[in-house]
Design an enzyme around this catalytic site. Structure first.
Site, short mmCIF file in Angstrom:
data_model
loop_
_atom_site.label_atom_id
_atom_site.label_comp_id
_atom_site.label_asym_id
_atom_site.label_seq_id
_atom_site.Cartn_x
_atom_site.Cartn_y
_atom_site.Cartn_z
N GLY A 163 -54.83 -19.00 -33.86
CA GLY A 163 -53.49 -18.43 -33.92
C GLY A 163 -52.88 -18.33 -32.54
O GLY A 163 -53.38 -18.92 -31.58
N ASN A 164 -51.79 -17.60 -32.44
CA ASN A 164 -51.16 -17.39 -31.13
C ASN A 164 -50.63 -15.97 -31.06
O ASN A 164 -50.69 -15.22 -32.03
CB ASN A 164 -50.06 -18.43 -30.88
CG ASN A 164 -48.95 -18.33 -31.89
OD1 ASN A 164 -48.17 -17.38 -31.87
ND2 ASN A 164 -48.88 -19.30 -32.80
#
Ligand code: C5P
Length: 396
Positions: free
Chosen positions: A201-202
């Site tokens: 993810g980020n």
């Protein structure tokens, strides 16, 4: 904007906390003026923590700063929620026997009233006449809704929902320059699963995209907001007029965005979209016992949604992309931005710098807006709410 929230003594006062919160989240400087009765229903510390300002209730405090008129003079918008039948009667008569009455009499700001009372009181000819008097003076009412009241009874008299009150209040003062415009906004960060428990993810919080949705809705836009993996609370206080769709992966976002893009006149791709995803997703949890000391992940390219949107852009559709870059040098950042604007085929590109301690999760941002040719058309620094309005101004 300086907003005064007047809270009066009805049980719905506990819901006024969410009105205050919604206005704060929308980027406003909120000052609560509570009656003594209101403070019997909801505590001053709660209101001070949520509004991030002192709560005033006493007429004879702050006399040296002439507080009884200063608050009203500084207000750009006043919202009374909940407003009891008694308060409505006092306002209709221009009475000023408490701080809230003085504040309202001393103000030229738009006044929004959210009544809350039992049906008999709302329908009483005295209240009906008082409401008509206030309306004739330009006061706006939101609600009351029909529904469950404090006791076992139900009917007209229930305070409108907090997000509805916030939306009505902001609409009353806001520029209505997006009325009837269909706007698609994406926010948050996509996640690409590795196995049933893990993902790549980020760190995007989605706050900037959600702020753009809030601003567009307050300005009258018909907003569809596609959100990927937001934390609890980021959407709180969002107007119920915004249609929210939740997705998680890039391909889910792609499907939802391409579908909604068909009718959108403006698209703002603020979401942080994963460029790559694992080639295979393990059916069960990946175990170190079977992997040993190293684990190799093979990633494949995700579709570039923004590119697909600009490729299939219909006449008159305006498309805004975002570029989050870690490049520290301003000139180099602008060169990167200009190249990206051209490559993606966007009408505008909002460039912001990100880093370990910059932008992600913050309520503030600093952006440079480039047009399709890479020309710098705006720079803004401030709350994500103020930047949202600035981006919409540029696009308009
Ligand atoms: O190429 P880059 O990821 O920096 O581009 C950022 C912009 O492109 C953002 O507006 C983002 O929403 C969009 N994007 C996309 N699909 C991707 C990657 C980014 O739509 N796969």
């Amino acid at each position: 904007m300086n907003v005064v929230v007047g809270i009066t003594g009805g049980i719905a006062a506990y819901k006024a906390v969410n009105v205050v919160r919604g206005l704060v989240l929308a980027g406003h400087d909120v000052h609560v003026v509570a009656t003594d009765a209101a403070l019997r229903f909801v505590g001053r510390p709660t209101l001070e923590a949520i509004s991030r300002n002192p709560v005033y209730s006493e007429l004879y405090e702050g006399v040296a700063e002439v507080r009884h008129v200063a608050i009203g003079q500084a207000a750009e918008l006043i919202v009374v929620a909940p407003a009891t039948a008694n308060t409505i009667a006092k306002l209709a008569s221009g009475l000023a026997d408490d701080l809230l009455g003085n504040t309202i009499l001393a103000s030229n700001a738009p006044l929004i009233i959210a009544p809350a009372m039992h049906t008999e009181m709302w329908q009483n000819p005295a209240t009906v006449a008082n409401v008509a008097t206030l309306r004739s003076r330009g006061v706006r009412f939101v609600g009351p809704a029909i529904g469950q009241l404090t006791g076992s009874d139900s009917g007209p008299g229930r305070m409108a929902e907090p997000d509805e009150i916030v939306a009505a209040a902001l609409t009353a003062v806001g520029r209505q320059d997006l009325v009837g415009r269909r706007i698609l906004i994406t926010a948050g960060g996509t996640r690409e699963p590795l196995d049933p428990v893990r993902f790549i993810g980020n760190r995007s919080s989605g706050k900037q995209g959600v702020a753009i949705a809030r601003a567009a809705a307050a300005r009258g836009g018909e907003v569809t907001l596609i959100v990927a993996n937001l934390d609890d609370g980021v959407l709180s206080g969002l107007s119920s007029t915004v249609s929210v769709q939740q997705v998680s992966t890039t391909r889910e976002l792609q499907e939802a965005a391409l579908l909604a893009a068909g009718t959108a006149e403006l698209i703002v791709m603020a979401a942080a979209v994963a460029d790559y995803r694992p080639e295979t997703v393990a059916a069960g949890k990946i175990k170190k016992e079977t992997q040993g000391d190293t684990l190799e992940l093979r990633l494949v390219r995700n579709p570039d949604i923004l590119h697909e949107l600009t490729d299939s852009r219909h006449d008159g559709q305006v498309i805004v992309g975002f570029a989050a870059e870690t490049e520290p040098d301003r000139d180099a950042l602008l060169v990167l931005g200009a190249a990206k604007a051209a490559r993606k085929g966007v009408d505008y590109l909002v460039v912001n710098r990100v880093g370990w301690n910059e932008t992600f999760g913050s309520d503030d941002n600093t952006v440079i807006v480039l047009d399709a040719t890479g020309r710098n058309v705006a720079e803004a620094n401030g709350t994500k709410a103020s930047i949202a309005d600035r981006i919409l101004d540029v696009v308009l």
